[in-house]
Write a protein that holds these residues in place. Structure first.
Motif, PDB file in Angstrom:
ATOM      1  N   LEU B 604       0.835  -1.209   0.000  1.00 52.70           N
ATOM      2  CA  LEU B 604       0.000   0.000   0.000  1.00 52.70           C
ATOM      3  C   LEU B 604       0.871   1.261   0.000  1.00 52.70           C
ATOM      4  O   LEU B 604       0.648   2.182  -0.796  1.00 52.70           O
ATOM      5  CB  LEU B 604      -0.898   0.005   1.236  1.00 52.70           C
ATOM      6  CG  LEU B 604      -2.176  -0.805   1.181  1.00 52.70           C
ATOM      7  CD1 LEU B 604      -2.770  -0.897   2.584  1.00 52.70           C
ATOM      8  CD2 LEU B 604      -3.181  -0.177   0.215  1.00 52.70           C
ATOM      9  N   SER B 605       1.829   1.290   0.891  1.00 55.95           N
ATOM     10  CA  SER B 605       2.686   2.462   0.994  1.00 55.95           C
ATOM     11  C   SER B 605       3.426   2.712  -0.319  1.00 55.95           C
ATOM     12  O   SER B 605       3.523   3.847  -0.801  1.00 55.95           O
ATOM     13  CB  SER B 605       3.682   2.264   2.143  1.00 55.95           C
ATOM     14  OG  SER B 605       4.605   3.317   2.184  1.00 55.95           O
ATOM     15  N   THR B 606       3.929   1.636  -0.895  1.00 52.47           N
ATOM     16  CA  THR B 606       4.675   1.754  -2.153  1.00 52.47           C
ATOM     17  C   THR B 606       3.787   2.303  -3.254  1.00 52.47           C
ATOM     18  O   THR B 606       4.174   3.205  -4.002  1.00 52.47           O
ATOM     19  CB  THR B 606       5.209   0.359  -2.568  1.00 52.47           C
ATOM     20  OG1 THR B 606       6.085  -0.117  -1.556  1.00 52.47           O
ATOM     21  CG2 THR B 606       5.929   0.436  -3.893  1.00 52.47           C
ATOM     22  N   ALA B 636       5.481   0.117   8.119  1.00 52.67           N
ATOM     23  CA  ALA B 636       5.578   0.024   6.666  1.00 52.67           C
ATOM     24  C   ALA B 636       5.923   1.382   6.072  1.00 52.67           C
ATOM     25  O   ALA B 636       6.741   1.499   5.161  1.00 52.67           O
ATOM     26  CB  ALA B 636       4.263  -0.498   6.084  1.00 52.67           C
ATOM     27  N   ARG B 637       5.313   2.398   6.601  1.00 56.25           N
ATOM     28  CA  ARG B 637       5.553   3.747   6.094  1.00 56.25           C
ATOM     29  C   ARG B 637       7.025   4.122   6.262  1.00 56.25           C
ATOM     30  O   ARG B 637       7.678   4.609   5.338  1.00 56.25           O
ATOM     31  CB  ARG B 637       4.662   4.700   6.890  1.00 56.25           C
ATOM     32  CG  ARG B 637       4.638   6.094   6.385  1.00 56.25           C
ATOM     33  CD  ARG B 637       3.807   6.910   7.353  1.00 56.25           C
ATOM     34  NE  ARG B 637       3.656   8.266   6.909  1.00 56.25           N
ATOM     35  CZ  ARG B 637       3.226   9.235   7.706  1.00 56.25           C
ATOM     36  NH1 ARG B 637       2.876   8.962   8.949  1.00 56.25           N
ATOM     37  NH2 ARG B 637       3.123  10.459   7.250  1.00 56.25           N
ATOM     38  N   LEU B 638       7.547   3.850   7.448  1.00 55.83           N
ATOM     39  CA  LEU B 638       8.940   4.178   7.723  1.00 55.83           C
ATOM     40  C   LEU B 638       9.868   3.312   6.868  1.00 55.83           C
ATOM     41  O   LEU B 638      10.833   3.806   6.264  1.00 55.83           O
ATOM     42  CB  LEU B 638       9.210   3.945   9.210  1.00 55.83           C
ATOM     43  CG  LEU B 638      10.587   4.350   9.719  1.00 55.83           C
ATOM     44  CD1 LEU B 638      10.790   5.850   9.578  1.00 55.83           C
ATOM     45  CD2 LEU B 638      10.743   3.932  11.194  1.00 55.83           C
ATOM     46  N   HIS B 639       9.561   2.027   6.793  1.00 54.86           N
ATOM     47  CA  HIS B 639      10.438   1.105   6.052  1.00 54.86           C
ATOM     48  C   HIS B 639      10.459   1.471   4.566  1.00 54.86           C
ATOM     49  O   HIS B 639      11.525   1.468   3.932  1.00 54.86           O
ATOM     50  CB  HIS B 639       9.934  -0.322   6.259  1.00 54.86           C
ATOM     51  CG  HIS B 639      10.817  -1.365   5.642  1.00 54.86           C
ATOM     52  ND1 HIS B 639      12.164  -1.475   5.924  1.00 54.86           N
ATOM     53  CD2 HIS B 639      10.543  -2.358   4.753  1.00 54.86           C
ATOM     54  CE1 HIS B 639      12.684  -2.476   5.231  1.00 54.86           C
ATOM     55  NE2 HIS B 639      11.730  -3.030   4.518  1.00 54.86           N
ATOM     56  N   CYS B 640       9.307   1.814   4.018  1.00 49.74           N
ATOM     57  CA  CYS B 640       9.259   2.167   2.596  1.00 49.74           C
ATOM     58  C   CYS B 640       9.960   3.494   2.347  1.00 49.74           C
ATOM     59  O   CYS B 640      10.573   3.697   1.300  1.00 49.74           O
ATOM     60  CB  CYS B 640       7.818   2.211   2.094  1.00 49.74           C
ATOM     61  SG  CYS B 640       7.072   0.569   2.013  1.00 49.74           S
ATOM     62  N   ILE B 646      17.080  -2.452   8.509  1.00 43.83           N
ATOM     63  CA  ILE B 646      17.228  -3.594   9.413  1.00 43.83           C
ATOM     64  C   ILE B 646      15.877  -3.875  10.077  1.00 43.83           C
ATOM     65  O   ILE B 646      15.198  -2.947  10.533  1.00 43.83           O
ATOM     66  CB  ILE B 646      18.275  -3.273  10.495  1.00 43.83           C
ATOM     67  CG1 ILE B 646      19.636  -3.009   9.842  1.00 43.83           C
ATOM     68  CG2 ILE B 646      18.369  -4.412  11.511  1.00 43.83           C
ATOM     69  CD1 ILE B 646      20.682  -2.462  10.799  1.00 43.83           C
ATOM     70  N   TRP B 647      15.496  -5.128  10.093  1.00 47.14           N
ATOM     71  CA  TRP B 647      14.319  -5.530  10.869  1.00 47.14           C
ATOM     72  C   TRP B 647      14.839  -6.041  12.216  1.00 47.14           C
ATOM     73  O   TRP B 647      15.150  -7.237  12.373  1.00 47.14           O
ATOM     74  CB  TRP B 647      13.520  -6.603  10.112  1.00 47.14           C
ATOM     75  CG  TRP B 647      12.676  -6.026   9.012  1.00 47.14           C
ATOM     76  CD1 TRP B 647      12.654  -4.727   8.581  1.00 47.14           C
ATOM     77  CD2 TRP B 647      11.721  -6.725   8.199  1.00 47.14           C
ATOM     78  NE1 TRP B 647      11.755  -4.558   7.548  1.00 47.14           N
ATOM     79  CE2 TRP B 647      11.162  -5.772   7.289  1.00 47.14           C
ATOM     80  CE3 TRP B 647      11.270  -8.042   8.141  1.00 47.14           C
ATOM     81  CZ2 TRP B 647      10.205  -6.119   6.344  1.00 47.14           C
ATOM     82  CZ3 TRP B 647      10.305  -8.386   7.194  1.00 47.14           C
ATOM     83  CH2 TRP B 647       9.773  -7.428   6.313  1.00 47.14           C
ATOM     84  N   GLU B 648      14.890  -5.099  13.166  1.00 45.87           N
ATOM     85  CA  GLU B 648      15.529  -5.420  14.446  1.00 45.87           C
ATOM     86  C   GLU B 648      14.848  -6.605  15.125  1.00 45.87           C
ATOM     87  O   GLU B 648      15.493  -7.445  15.739  1.00 45.87           O
ATOM     88  CB  GLU B 648      15.507  -4.209  15.394  1.00 45.87           C
ATOM     89  CG  GLU B 648      16.543  -3.150  15.084  1.00 45.87           C
ATOM     90  CD  GLU B 648      16.067  -2.154  14.055  1.00 45.87           C
ATOM     91  OE1 GLU B 648      14.919  -2.297  13.557  1.00 45.87           O
ATOM     92  OE2 GLU B 648      16.825  -1.237  13.706  1.00 45.87           O
ATOM     93  N   TRP B 649      13.529  -6.630  15.032  1.00 41.01           N
ATOM     94  CA  TRP B 649      12.791  -7.686  15.723  1.00 41.01           C
ATOM     95  C   TRP B 649      13.096  -9.067  15.168  1.00 41.01           C
ATOM     96  O   TRP B 649      12.859 -10.080  15.816  1.00 41.01           O
ATOM     97  CB  TRP B 649      11.291  -7.408  15.658  1.00 41.01           C
ATOM     98  CG  TRP B 649      10.799  -7.156  14.242  1.00 41.01           C
ATOM     99  CD1 TRP B 649      10.676  -5.946  13.622  1.00 41.01           C
ATOM    100  CD2 TRP B 649      10.398  -8.136  13.272  1.00 41.01           C
ATOM    101  NE1 TRP B 649      10.223  -6.109  12.332  1.00 41.01           N
ATOM    102  CE2 TRP B 649      10.040  -7.440  12.099  1.00 41.01           C
ATOM    103  CE3 TRP B 649      10.304  -9.533  13.308  1.00 41.01           C
ATOM    104  CZ2 TRP B 649       9.604  -8.089  10.953  1.00 41.01           C
ATOM    105  CZ3 TRP B 649       9.858 -10.191  12.156  1.00 41.01           C
ATOM    106  CH2 TRP B 649       9.523  -9.458  10.995  1.00 41.01           C
TER     107      TRP B 649
END
Lengths: 831, 831
Positions: B604-606, B636-640, B646-649
């Motif tokens: 969606l964000s993309t 998602a917004r931040l990652h996009c 990095i996916w810390e989790w």
């Protein structure tokens, strides 16, 4: 339509329109599944006797039964026990919608084959209806001959069902695994081209080509109807197109089903055909109509061929074709859960998707299977009854066993004149110039003359533009349409096919190759991208068929790409694209080969190799403009055999064992020229710098040895390119392709590649290479920037190179041509 | 044809057939050039008054003169002194053959525009006839308004001539530099699609589309005639196709010129048109016939539109079209060196190729130029006389100045609902699953509803298959053909266009975008290769138009590729091809963007970002199968926005500053799933191993910062991927693409990529990834093989992984489905 057809070309059938009849099945209990009524054949006037009608219908029912079984069943193939959930596949995959139409055509084709002793093959355009041809091949015994575990009995039937669209089994569409198929059923659009390609130079062959009305919307299919303008009734076989107008695609109606029938007939007439419509829902009526349509079509074809073969080559016949308008998913449950299925898009794939989990669906599935009356078709052991077996044509007359569809089995080698006799004299490197493709054309001329039955050249109106005009001294361009007063070099028996459609060139050639003959497709480099998808699919076919034991290797698909990126300077940006190489490189290494011969003799040597090879896609890129000759015939032969090698005469005459200061590598004719010019400048201006020139003809040599059969072992690669010296690589295409091929090599970090970087415009040849920093001056600057410790002499040279570029740019703008010091440059050192 | 046309649709002309009249020019002194006779207009019955006829003919002569000048002259544009060698360009480039036809259509269109106040644009299918539209734009004053150095006087005329197909000048074909053009004239086949795309949602627009008969042989053009089934006379504009039947290509006659005229008319009728033939050689007669044909066509169009707009949406009209049959190279020297030129393929490019070096050729060139009587057309200063100027429509009514052809100038932004409202709840990573494209479809549904005049979705019969079915709750599929009883979701005003031709989808969308509107093309990933060449050309247009100051950015071309390589397991090898990404990556970095969102919210964000962007090609690949959700809306917004992070989790909760033992990188939904599953195994089984998971959404982030605007600076790249730790990169596409993007990065030698390597078959999802070594078990093995010092615990794990693969393979073969430990796997750790 001709006088042979009725006024609308329609063969009478009691139940004339598929669209209307689909409606007959509506009603009943909405919200529940509705099973098909078992039908009994009525007596309908037509050419079939009651026995023939019963036989044909039995075949059709058997093939439909076997198709439904493939989609649904993993056990209990003969329904000897009540159908249970565990008999149903856990994942229901496949396409039923088009199957009954395919089976109908196959059954009727068999009748004609037996009656006329036809040599025939079958092309399933709606190839996702794979269960149909699988079923027919099993009934014909071919499946069992080729796959011993799929015997023609109950056990084999079970195995046939279980393997379908199952892990480790066979695809859901027609594929290399399908007996009798030379047409993949994945990507749509190419059935008719493959059919015509198969018919060319096969005078006794009849190709039954079923075209889906979905496929008919594609561009390649829309133009391929015109392939009839290249089919000579005297020397080629026949194609009978059967447009399967079942009205629906995955989710939509088809365009051709939703225009008035008069418009459809007009369209097909305009394509040059004489269409006959066979339409209906009632099997008996359709059988009679189809038999009549097929008889009339085949009579007509025979008449055209006889007339053409008895007299001189004449005009193009109006070939017959059939429009088969029957319901999608014909004979499946008409209504499922309240929705009309038969005759609609809902029959496209699996009509009863919940057959494993839903008892109601499963009961309807069982009724559906029983509606074909399997007990009348298969004996106690599950083998077909004689009623079916007597319809099977003999041996190779079976469409599932016709060797033409396994092209490698019938292939004849080409008679190839010794290419060395066509080579150019090269008294010294760069002393002479030739148009490489023109030189190749002299050899292709004699290849053409020596192989008049199994070699064709295809071009999208570019044969002469690509400098292969010498071919036209021994043949003309195949042309069955009208001939105008000023038309030249057209010939009813021409061995060149030119049509302004890369799709047609590619598709016809594919059909020709897959049925065991040889050919070349010459095209502008940029526009070969038009057939990227077709190349992909052909490469996948070659790859997959390599794993099918009974498939024999077919002749290679040979491209000759010219008018390439570096000499489309005048045509500008739109004509500049070397990216087909990147597309090709993604396919299986065992299938693809890319060659960049730098001059006329290497092009000859390369092409001789290509025409001798089998089961590859060979991509050869070569220039058509006058270009320096570098290697003599003997040198070219050795260099091409190596694929990549040091040009000792061009660098310092080092032994392989000594290490140069820098490697100038090149691949492609223009990059080779620029590299040699850079080498000459360096030898003159920096005599202390020891340079090596490496030329790469066979791009696959750059790949690691474990990734491609041509890949150089690391030790040999290191010997050529050194382990630690800078490499300046001038490349024909996008530069990163070289990085992608070499990133694992020892000296990859020393590699610097110049190539095309989408910087193009309308300009001169040298300006084009300057725009992309591939020019001699920039290559020298690259060397200076990367070889350490060159000192002030190099700094002065660097400035001179920058000045020389500027001067060349200014000259170009002022004179509209390249600066003479570049245009007239010759290699100064001899050999 | 309709009743409006005569029985053969032919408008009377004194000289009815081009083919015959070409012959009139033969004879005379063979072996020498023959100059054209200056012609005088005869009075011919027709709609044009003598003054109108004279005016039109003057325009045509002027435009032809200006075209010949562009091809040949570098000085002396007005022939004020005898033509000398130095006035001729050293390199003669360009195509005259099609020019007189283009100029004729332009001149007559102008008459209609003025008479009817038409809002019209011009599409030159034979775009290599660039001198024609250049000439008309100059006559209309637009050229001078846009390029101040090309004034509308003698000096400007000289500059117009000199720049043509000259280094630093303009291409020989219609291009972004051409005023009024939104159609590139390089690769053939797309003119009619661009024309229809422009007409959609432009109710007041008329598109005059000239189609070359060479171009008409291509697949895309052959099917694009059917675009009339998607044009609603009530809400769309009109396309008037004009088939320029000049009978020849580069070297061959055209197919459509060499079939009987009745067959041609039948074909065009079958495509749904009402063709009118305008044929001849005598200009006066052709002018009268063309004027009559245009009047009748435009009357008819107006009538259809009025009827449709006054009543409810009705049936598809039989739209008019014109067949313009005039000689190739019309008005050029008829015979050159004994060969017929006018009316043959020899007029395709430069009819007098030796004009600079050969005095005879040059004399004939001068006579040829004078035959247009320039002194009657241009005044002392070289400006057009009022006879020409009064034919110029006002301001933006000039086709060379219509803002529609500079789409960015008229573009309206989309009204985009806040995508975050459509996001899915993600209580914990992997706790829920969604079909990503289905979620996107809910947003696209509302985008569609909010932008009913300037947003369209195109799909090759795959909208619902690609899970965008929610769009169909607010609109239907555009369909102007007949509608059957069981057809669903068809709508005369539908905002989705589905047709089983990737070429049509792409071409219509291009035309729509280039004229300032927005859209999405959703397609199976493998089959987008069908339009590789169209993508290439569109990207080149965007790139080249960026350098044209008066061109405004147009909306981006947005692909949504789904049914991708990893989830075509059941369809098999033919449906598995992620190589479009490689094709895209070769184009100018400033134009192309590739996104691989791993779940619903990132998709969606993309897509929100894509629909807001301008002048790009955005390629988004996303799955349509249920797939774990990883990121919340905010995440998602931040990652996009970061594009890669990095996916810390997922790994050990390291700070960016600390260095892990290994980096597990991933791009694409299936590779992300496998990477996370591998991470979970490693965390459980090798707890001492510190792992980092990096996900890449925006592939361009991997490129060096100086190669792409999105490229990560090396320092940031190193921070993400480390400078020296092993990177195991699970990639959606061919693995070497990642190497090509990263070969300059510090840690490239530590990078190991898994991706698709052309190992495909009909199987299950997990078996597909196992076949290509992209599965979780193999990724764990890759880690063990590359991280030093892991000891015996790792050796045991390695063996377990090999065993797990074998068990999964066996399960698949036995059950036809994935092993439950894989199919039911969930991320075990929370956030």
């Amino acid at each position: 339509m001709t006088d042979l057809a009725s006024s609308e070309g329609r063969v009478p059938a009691t139940d004339p329109t598929g669209a209307d009849t689909a409606a007959d099945n509506i009603g009943g209990s909405g919200g529940t599944t509705i099973a098909p009524e078992p039908y009994r054949l009525a007596e309908v006037p037509g050419p079939l006797s009651p026995d023939e009608l019963a036989d044909l219908d039995a075949w059709w029912r058997a093939a439909n039964y076997l198709a439904v079984g493939q989609i649904y069943l993993t056990a209990n193939p003969l329904l000897r026990t009540p159908l249970a959930a565990e008999h149903i596949k856990p994942r229901l995959l496949g396409h039923f919608g088009t199957v009954p139409g395919l089976n109908l055509v196959w059954a009727h084709a068999n009748r004609a084959i037996r009656a006329r002793d036809l040599d025939a093959v079958f092309v399933a355009g709606p190839g996702h209806g794979g269960p149909g041809p699988n079923a027919c091949a099993w009934l014909e015994g071919t499946y069992s001959e080729l796959y011993s575990n799929i015997s023609r009995d109950g056990a084999g039937m079970g195995a046939l069902f279980a393997q379908f669209s199952y892990p480790g089994g066979v695809p859901s569409h027609c594929a290399p695994e399908t007996p009798g198929s030379f047409h993949e059923g994945g990507e749509l659009g190419y059935s008719l081209l493959h059919a015509y390609g198969a018919a060319l130079d096969h005078p006794d062959l009849t190709v039954f080509c079923v075209i889906g009305d979905g496929e008919a919307e594609t561009g390649p299919l829309a133009t391929s109807w015109h392939a009839n303008k290249f089919l000579n009734p005297a020397r080629d076989g026949a194609v009978l197109p059967i447009l399967a107008l079942n009205e629906y695609k995955i989710a939509n109606p088809t365009l051709l089903a939703r225009i008035p029938e008069s418009e459809l007939l007009s369209l097909l007439h305009g394509y040059g055909y004489d269409p006959i419509i066979v339409a209906g829902h009632d099997p008996a009526a359709v059988h009679q109509a189809m038999a009549a349509a097929l008889d009339r079509s085949l009579d007509r074809i025979a008449e055209f061929q006889r007339a053409a073969r008895e007299s001189a080559d004449g005009t193009r016949p109006r070939w017959p074709m059939i429009v088969l308008r029957t319901p999608k998913g014909w004979t499946c449950p008409p209504v499922v859960d309240g929705d009309q299925v038969e005759g609609t898009f809902r029959a496209h794939q699996v009509p009863l998707p919940a057959a494993r989990s839903d008892d109601g669906h499963r009961r309807v599935l069982e009724q559906w299977l029983q509606s074909y009356r399997p007990a009348e078709l298969f004996d106690e052991d599950g083998s077909p009854y004689p009623q079916l077996l007597r319809q099977v044509p003999a041996g190779p007359r079976r469409m599932s066993a016709n060797p033409v569809a396994n092209g490698g089995a019938t292939m004849q080698d080409l008679r190839l004149p010794d290419w060395r006799r066509y080579g150019v004299e090269v008294p010294a490197p760069g002393a002479t110039s030739h148009e490489a493709t023109q030189v190749l054309g002299t050899w292709l001329r004699d290849v053409t003359a020596a192989n008049r039955d199994n070699f064709l050249i295809f071009a999208p109106d570019e044969l002469a533009s690509n400098r292969l005009q010498d071919v036209l001294t021994v043949t003309g361009r195949n042309w069955q349409a009208d001939i105008g007063e000023f038309d030249v070099k057209l010939d009813r028996r021409g061995r060149v096919i030119e049509v302004l459609s890369e799709h047609m060139c590619q598709g016809l050639l594919e059909g020709y190759l897959l049925t065991g003959r040889h050919g070349v497709f010459t095209c502008y480099e940029a526009f070969i991208h038009i057939v990227d998808a077709m190349f992909n699919q052909h490469a996948k076919w070659l790859d997959a068929s390599s794993a099918v034991p009974w498939r024999r290797p077919v002749p290679s698909l040979n491209y000759l790409l010219t008018s390439h990126v570096w000499r489309q300077d005048h045509n500008g940006f739109t004509h500049q694209d070397p990216g087909f190489l990147d597309v090709v490189m993604n396919k299986q290494p065992s299938i693809v080969r890319v060659y960049l011969p730098p001059d006329a003799n290497t092009l000859l040597s390369t092409y001789d190799h290509c025409l001798r090879s089998r089961h590859y896609v060979n991509v050869v890129v070569a220039g058509k403009q006058p270009q320096a000759d570098w290697l003599s015939v003997d040198q070219a032969r050795l260099h091409c055999a190596r694929g990549a090698g040091i040009w000792e005469w061009a660098g310092h005459n080092d032994e392989t064992g000594t290490t140069p200061d820098v490697v100038l590598a090149c691949a492609g004719d223009v990059p080779t020229l620029e590299t040699l010019a850079a080498a000459a400048i360096l030898r003159e201006r920096l005599p202390q710098l020891r340079i090596r020139v490496v030329n790469v003809v066979d791009l696959m040599r750059l790949l690691p040895a474990d990734e491609h059969p041509h890949g150089l072992p690391d030790s040999e690669f290191d010997t050529l390119f050194t382990r630690d010296r800078p490499i300046i690589f001038a490349f024909h295409g996008y530069p990163w392709l070289i990085h992608r091929l070499t990133y694992r090599r020892t000296n990859h970090s020393g590699l610097h590649v110049r190539g095309y970087k989408e910087k193009g415009t309308t300009t001169t040849p040298f300006d084009m290479v300057m725009l992309n920093d591939l020019d001699r001056y920039h290559l020298v600057m690259d060397v200076i920037d990367r070889v350490p410790g060159l000192g002030t002499q190099a700094a002065g040279l660097r400035q001179d190179m920058a000045d020389a570029r500027l001067a060349a740019r200014i000259w170009t703008r002022e004179h509209g041509a390249d600066i003479p010091e570049v245009a007239d440059w010759r290699w100064p050192y001899g050999r």
